[in-house]
Design an enzyme around this catalytic site. Structure first.
Site, PDB file in Angstrom:
ATOM      1  N   LYS A  53       0.837  -1.204   0.000  1.00 34.72           N
ATOM      2  CA  LYS A  53       0.000   0.000   0.000  1.00 34.72           C
ATOM      3  C   LYS A  53       0.875   1.258   0.000  1.00 34.72           C
ATOM      4  CE  LYS A  53      -3.737  -2.528   2.154  1.00 34.72           C
ATOM      5  NZ  LYS A  53      -4.437  -2.947   3.373  1.00 34.72           N
ATOM      6  N   GLN A  97      -4.406  -1.400   9.648  1.00 32.34           N
ATOM      7  CA  GLN A  97      -4.334  -2.743   9.074  1.00 32.34           C
ATOM      8  C   GLN A  97      -4.929  -3.765  10.036  1.00 32.34           C
ATOM      9  OE1 GLN A  97      -3.197  -3.478   5.862  1.00 32.34           O
ATOM     10  NE2 GLN A  97      -4.023  -5.513   6.305  1.00 32.34           N
ATOM     11  N   ASP A 120     -10.771   2.968   3.779  1.00 34.93           N
ATOM     12  CA  ASP A 120     -11.030   1.529   3.689  1.00 34.93           C
ATOM     13  C   ASP A 120     -12.526   1.259   3.537  1.00 34.93           C
ATOM     14  OD1 ASP A 120      -9.058  -0.372   3.525  1.00 34.93           O
ATOM     15  OD2 ASP A 120      -8.656  -0.435   5.685  1.00 34.93           O
TER      16      ASP A 120
END
Ligand code: NAP
Length: 281
Positions: A53, A97, A120
């Site tokens: 990412k 995460q 997200d």
């Protein structure tokens, strides 16, 4: 006849070129899109995802801030960090995460992210926006699947889409996005009694289970579009999806490979969400 591949790497490259150009436009106006990525603990798979990412951010000209913390970090400390990033004007997207260490409440952490930085798309406000058709961040994996369908000019109106899996991050938002495009949607899960009877009726199948060979050739209608979200390891330890790729590609009209399918698209849509968050500012 063999199915046509929907190549997630090529499509990602194409979209990322566009992202990079839009980043330059924003930079010319004095704004650099910024993504903060928080990794807690030492899960090796998470470390790889996070690295990819950050790399994608750098390649598209965005600013990335990677913060790594030991698993001993307290939940209160993590919440403090998220709140500080909520206030940081150089950060337009915040990603924590998952999975988090067991002493942390992942949902509570996600709900602490400001919805306007929830790139997200996991915040309950983002889920609600998707459900009701209001503007908001869409979860990156199903969003990437929609882009893959778009790339083959697939018209979902009136088509039957079967989603296998009902997680909050893949299956449910996937079903909602397909519904928004006027597909008739069936969601299957571990209590579905006859999965094959469902998938055989499907014009589009999205497999998001996390088990190898959940979808085999005898379960697929000839010409169907098959999107494989699963990430598993085969007996040789190689990455594979939920779909029996070799068998299903002989029946399907289109199919996504693993690796090189949905995975790269997930990261690409994270870049899109971060860029759009910065553009809104
Ligand atoms: P998850 O939370 O474990 O959900 C799996 C879903 O599959 C559940 O809804 C479960 O049903 C259902 N299921 C389990 N066994 C089944 C069966 N035999 N038949 C039908 N449905 C069954 O997983 P997830 O987070 O959604 O992820 C799914 C897969 O996608 C994993 O392999 C994950 O690694 C992968 N993934 C890939 C990406 C990417 O970028 N490519 C991103 C995210 C996830 P119940 O609800 O009844 O338990």
């Amino acid at each position: 006849m063999s199915a046509q591949l929907i190549d997630g790497i090529a499509l990602s490259r194409h979209i990322r070129t566009d992202i990079a150009a839009r980043v330059q436009t924003l930079k010319a106006r004095g704004v650099t899109p910024g993504l903060a990525v928080i990794l807690v603990g030492d899960d090796p798979a998470s470390a790889v995802y996070v690295r990819n990412k950050v790399k994608a951010c750098n390649e598209t000209g965005m600013h990335s801030l990677l913060e790594t913390y030991p698993a001993s970090m307290t939940e209160a400390q993590l919440l403090d960090r998220v709140q500080a990033l909520n206030q940081d004007p150089s950060i337009h997207g915040i990603l924590v995460q998952l999975p988090l260490p067991p002493h942390m409440d992942a949902q509570k952490v996600i709900e602490t992210i400001s919805p306007d930085k929830d790139v997200d798309g996991f915040h309950v406000a983002s889920a609600g926006a998707l459900m009701t058709g209001l503007p908001g961040f869409w979860p990156c994996t199903p969003y990437g699947c929609m882009k893959m369908l778009e790339s083959i000019n697939y018209d979902l109106r009136g088509k039957h889409a079967v989603v296998i899996g009902r997680s909050n991050i893949v299956g449910k938002p996937m079903a909602m996005m397909l519904l928004h495009k006027n597909a008739t949607v069936t969601i299957c899960h571990s209590a579905t009694t006859d999965l094959k009877a469902m998938t055989l009726q499907a014009d589009v199948v999205v497999a998001a289970v996390g088990k190898r060979n959940v979808l085999t050739a005898d379960m697929v209608k000839p010409g169907a579009v098959v999107l494989d979200v699963g990430m598993n390891r085969n007996d040789e330890g190689k990455l594979c999806g939920d779909v029996d790729f070799a068998g299903v590609r002989e029946v399907a009209g289109y199919i996504t490979p693993v690796p090189g399918g949905v995975g790269p698209m997930t990261i690409t849509m994270l870049m899109v969400n971060t860029l759009e968050s910065a553009e809104k500012k």
